[in-house]
Design a protein around this motif. Structure first.
Motif, mmCIF file in Angstrom:
data_model
loop_
_atom_site.group_PDB
_atom_site.id
_atom_site.type_symbol
_atom_site.label_atom_id
_atom_site.label_comp_id
_atom_site.label_asym_id
_atom_site.label_seq_id
_atom_site.Cartn_x
_atom_site.Cartn_y
_atom_site.Cartn_z
ATOM 1 N N ALA A 69 -10.798 18.647 19.379
ATOM 2 C CA ALA A 69 -12.049 18.354 18.684
ATOM 3 C C ALA A 69 -13.022 17.604 19.579
ATOM 4 C CB ALA A 69 -11.771 17.558 17.409
ATOM 5 N N THR A 72 -14.275 19.887 22.550
ATOM 6 C CA THR A 72 -15.161 20.998 22.180
ATOM 7 C C THR A 72 -16.425 20.574 21.458
ATOM 8 O OG1 THR A 72 -13.955 21.363 20.119
ATOM 9 C CG2 THR A 72 -13.291 22.683 22.025
ATOM 10 N N ASN A 73 -16.443 19.382 20.897
ATOM 11 C CA ASN A 73 -17.590 18.984 20.082
ATOM 12 C C ASN A 73 -18.452 17.871 20.668
ATOM 13 O OD1 ASN A 73 -17.480 20.618 17.513
ATOM 14 N ND2 ASN A 73 -15.389 19.855 17.620
ATOM 15 N N THR A 78 -21.101 22.711 17.313
ATOM 16 C CA THR A 78 -19.916 22.532 16.468
ATOM 17 C C THR A 78 -18.904 23.647 16.683
ATOM 18 O OG1 THR A 78 -21.286 21.437 14.827
ATOM 19 C CG2 THR A 78 -19.139 22.237 14.083
ATOM 20 N N THR A 79 -17.666 23.236 16.911
ATOM 21 C CA THR A 79 -16.550 24.158 17.111
ATOM 22 C C THR A 79 -15.387 23.704 16.242
ATOM 23 O OG1 THR A 79 -17.234 24.610 19.382
ATOM 24 C CG2 THR A 79 -14.948 25.117 18.826
ATOM 25 N N HIS A 134 -16.910 28.816 17.680
ATOM 26 C CA HIS A 134 -18.182 28.105 17.762
ATOM 27 C C HIS A 134 -18.988 28.471 16.524
ATOM 28 C CE1 HIS A 134 -17.210 26.998 21.820
ATOM 29 N NE2 HIS A 134 -17.341 28.229 22.295
#
Length: 137
Positions: A69, A72-73, A78-79, A134
């Motif tokens: 989290a 990736t964010n 936002t993923t 994504h």
């Protein structure tokens, strides 16, 4: 790959403190952030143990999912996790777990990471593969 910028680390900690389960209840800390990269740690205590005295698999997975989290964010669109596979290799021998991300592919709509979970003695605890979607592209 780690961010040397302490302001980025503090920003990530502030943003992800809203993940109450991982941070407040489980006790995971963000140790390093970078572009599509994160390293987090968890000091094991009695609340993390299963009936046999080992770290619960759910605790190990929670650490991996939180690392994903953050990687990736943080400063990214936002993923969310779409598929995750965890391979438990052995019970931790140490008192601290570490999760570190490795980006393998980042496409327009999906990404793929490996998260390596080790302990403070260097024990390989788990290998986690996570695909993400994504939500904004």
């Amino acid at each position: 790959m780690e961010a040397r910028d302490s302001s980025a680390l503090e920003e990530a900690r502030r943003i992800f403190s809203a993940d109450r389960y991982a941070v407040a209840l489980t006790g995971i800390e963000i140790d390093a952030v970078g572009e599509r990269y994160a390293k987090c740690s968890l000091k094991l205590d009695e609340r993390h143990r299963n009936a046999y005295g080992h770290a619960m698999g759910g605790v190990i997975f929670t650490l991996a999912d939180f690392v994903f989290a953050v990687a990736t964010n943080f400063r990214q669109p936002t993923t969310v996790t779409s598929v995750a596979q965890v391979s438990y290799l052995r019970a931790p021998k140490g008192r601290v777990l570490y999760g570190e991300s490795c980006l393998l592919k980042d496409g327009r709509h999906t990404c793929f990471y490996e998260i390596r979970i080790t302990d403070d003695l260097g024990t390989a605890v788990a290998a986690v593969s996570i695909s993400g979607a994504h939500l904004e592209s």
